[in-house]
Design an enzyme around this catalytic site. Sequence first.
Site, PDB file in Angstrom:
ATOM      1  N   ASP A  34       0.817  -1.229   0.000  1.00 36.99           N
ATOM      2  CA  ASP A  34       0.000   0.000   0.000  1.00 36.99           C
ATOM      3  C   ASP A  34       0.844   1.270   0.000  1.00 36.99           C
ATOM      4  OD1 ASP A  34       1.043  -0.014   2.503  1.00 36.99           O
ATOM      5  OD2 ASP A  34      -0.848   0.138   3.582  1.00 36.99           O
ATOM      6  N   HIS A 127      20.133  25.719   2.778  1.00 35.28           N
ATOM      7  CA  HIS A 127      19.863  26.911   1.975  1.00 35.28           C
ATOM      8  C   HIS A 127      20.044  28.208   2.764  1.00 35.28           C
ATOM      9  CE1 HIS A 127      18.464  29.188  -1.325  1.00 35.28           C
ATOM     10  NE2 HIS A 127      17.508  29.726  -0.592  1.00 35.28           N
ATOM     11  N   ASP A 166      23.132  34.372  -7.350  1.00 30.75           N
ATOM     12  CA  ASP A 166      22.352  35.431  -6.694  1.00 30.75           C
ATOM     13  C   ASP A 166      23.105  35.960  -5.482  1.00 30.75           C
ATOM     14  OD1 ASP A 166      21.530  33.965  -4.293  1.00 30.75           O
ATOM     15  OD2 ASP A 166      20.185  32.870  -5.607  1.00 30.75           O
ATOM     16  N   LYS A 189      19.299  37.755  -8.918  1.00 31.43           N
ATOM     17  CA  LYS A 189      18.284  36.830  -9.433  1.00 31.43           C
ATOM     18  C   LYS A 189      16.936  37.125  -8.787  1.00 31.43           C
ATOM     19  CE  LYS A 189      17.729  32.432  -7.947  1.00 31.43           C
ATOM     20  NZ  LYS A 189      18.089  31.036  -7.676  1.00 31.43           N
ATOM     21  N   ARG A 191      12.932  35.352  -8.516  1.00 31.11           N
ATOM     22  CA  ARG A 191      12.057  34.228  -8.870  1.00 31.11           C
ATOM     23  C   ARG A 191      10.615  34.632  -8.593  1.00 31.11           C
ATOM     24  NH1 ARG A 191      12.959  28.678  -9.446  1.00 31.11           N
ATOM     25  NH2 ARG A 191      15.041  28.793  -8.540  1.00 31.11           N
ATOM     26  N   ASP A 216      26.590  27.040  -6.791  1.00 33.05           N
ATOM     27  CA  ASP A 216      25.291  27.211  -6.139  1.00 33.05           C
ATOM     28  C   ASP A 216      25.088  26.079  -5.133  1.00 33.05           C
ATOM     29  OD1 ASP A 216      22.915  28.436  -5.552  1.00 33.05           O
ATOM     30  OD2 ASP A 216      22.065  28.279  -7.557  1.00 33.05           O
ATOM     31  N   SER A 220      18.223  22.592  -9.271  1.00 36.26           N
ATOM     32  CA  SER A 220      16.948  21.862  -9.311  1.00 36.26           C
ATOM     33  C   SER A 220      16.496  21.741 -10.767  1.00 36.26           C
ATOM     34  CB  SER A 220      15.932  22.589  -8.437  1.00 36.26           C
ATOM     35  OG  SER A 220      14.708  21.913  -8.453  1.00 36.26           O
ATOM     36  N   GLY A 223      17.087  26.167 -14.165  1.00 34.16           N
ATOM     37  CA  GLY A 223      16.733  27.508 -14.654  1.00 34.16           C
ATOM     38  C   GLY A 223      17.740  28.584 -14.249  1.00 34.16           C
ATOM     39  N   THR A 224      18.219  28.504 -13.009  1.00 31.00           N
ATOM     40  CA  THR A 224      19.162  29.513 -12.513  1.00 31.00           C
ATOM     41  C   THR A 224      20.475  29.446 -13.290  1.00 31.00           C
ATOM     42  OG1 THR A 224      18.156  29.340 -10.330  1.00 31.00           O
ATOM     43  CG2 THR A 224      20.390  30.256 -10.425  1.00 31.00           C
TER      44      THR A 224
HETATM   45  C1  R5P Z   1      17.796  29.105  -4.650  1.00 31.36           C
HETATM   46  O1  R5P Z   1      17.903  30.270  -4.312  1.00 31.36           O
HETATM   47  C2  R5P Z   1      18.947  28.151  -4.718  1.00 31.36           C
HETATM   48  O2  R5P Z   1      20.111  28.691  -4.215  1.00 31.36           O
HETATM   49  C3  R5P Z   1      19.180  27.671  -6.144  1.00 31.36           C
HETATM   50  O3  R5P Z   1      19.687  28.726  -6.914  1.00 31.36           O
HETATM   51  C4  R5P Z   1      17.913  27.162  -6.746  1.00 31.36           C
HETATM   52  O4  R5P Z   1      17.278  26.274  -5.889  1.00 31.36           O
HETATM   53  C5  R5P Z   1      18.169  26.506  -8.083  1.00 31.36           C
HETATM   54  O5  R5P Z   1      16.932  26.129  -8.619  1.00 31.36           O
HETATM   55  P1  R5P Z   1      16.764  25.938 -10.174  1.00 31.36           P
HETATM   56  O6  R5P Z   1      17.830  24.998 -10.651  1.00 31.36           O
HETATM   57  O7  R5P Z   1      15.380  25.351 -10.309  1.00 31.36           O
HETATM   58  O8  R5P Z   1      16.844  27.283 -10.809  1.00 31.36           O
END
Ligand code: R5P
Length: 294
Positions: A34, A127, A166, A189, A191, A216, A220, A223-224
């Site tokens: 489950d 973070h 950033d 940066k 978002r 960084d 994720s 995009g950054t």
């Molecule tokens: C956010 O401020 C973190 O330091 C990374 O820059 C962020 O999580 C990266 O996310 P992504 O790869 O989706 O842009």
Amino acid sequence: MKILPGPASKELGEKIAELLGVEAVPVFFKVFPDGESYVRIEGAVEGEKAVIVQTTSPPQDIRIVQLALIADAAKRKNARKVVAVVPYLAYARQDKAFLQGEAVSIEAIARMLKAAGVDSLITVNVHEKKVLEKFPFPAKSLSAIPLLAEYFRQKGFEEAFALAPDKGAINIAEEAAKVLGGECGYLEKRRDRYTGHVTVEKKEFNVKDKTVIIFDDIISTGGTIVAAAKILHELGAAKIYAACVHPLLVGEAEKRIREAEVAEIVGTDSIPSQVSKVSLAPLIAKALKELKSG
Ligand code: R5P
């Protein structure tokens, strides 16, 4: 001290135990039909400092539950203390209510872990460090940036430009520059809190014909890095590399970054992936050695 490698960080946990010369106690786990998680500690931890090594990358919720269950099992087996080593601490980015009605997710998770039996926590490049002060137990964050910078230094990239995507990550770029011996800087940066869309503002750096490494904490969606790489190309950078502690690399992130003409992506084994070229084992083992006598 005994190490309990959780299902999400089995290899890393075993490496840490080997470096420390302590026993790695196997943790059996399974998922019921489950979907519920089950864990069982297959060895003695009585009277010991039991160190659970379990990252909480996707599927985060399952891995957090597994971590809580292992902590509970360790306490039931009379471990003296339960230390959670969580290289990638999920939910740490939701460290405040950005919009009305939101949860402060990381605080809720910390309280849950405390209730399950965790006595202290070690993570890596969380973070925002300040969030750890609100945890209901001692928690600290180690930095893997010197290890990542050292990877590049050994490849002969001394004096490469270390860039933070950033302003909040400038300390990361500064740490890397200390090892590399070159300059550092940051971009601005933004978002969109509703769409997640990232925009990066151009800044006038002198990166023309230089090698630039973007550092960084997390990659994720990519995009950054993609947005930062675009600016660096416009500024005439010779070669661009991307380094991160936690290579989440969601969906097509890796492909997107390569298409943005980033020569190499380097991450750690905080989240096992094909870019995990730097191991956190020595960093975590060193931190645990300091705890060993306590
Ligand atoms: C956010 O401020 C973190 O330091 C990374 O820059 C962020 O999580 C990266 O996310 P992504 O790869 O989706 O842009």
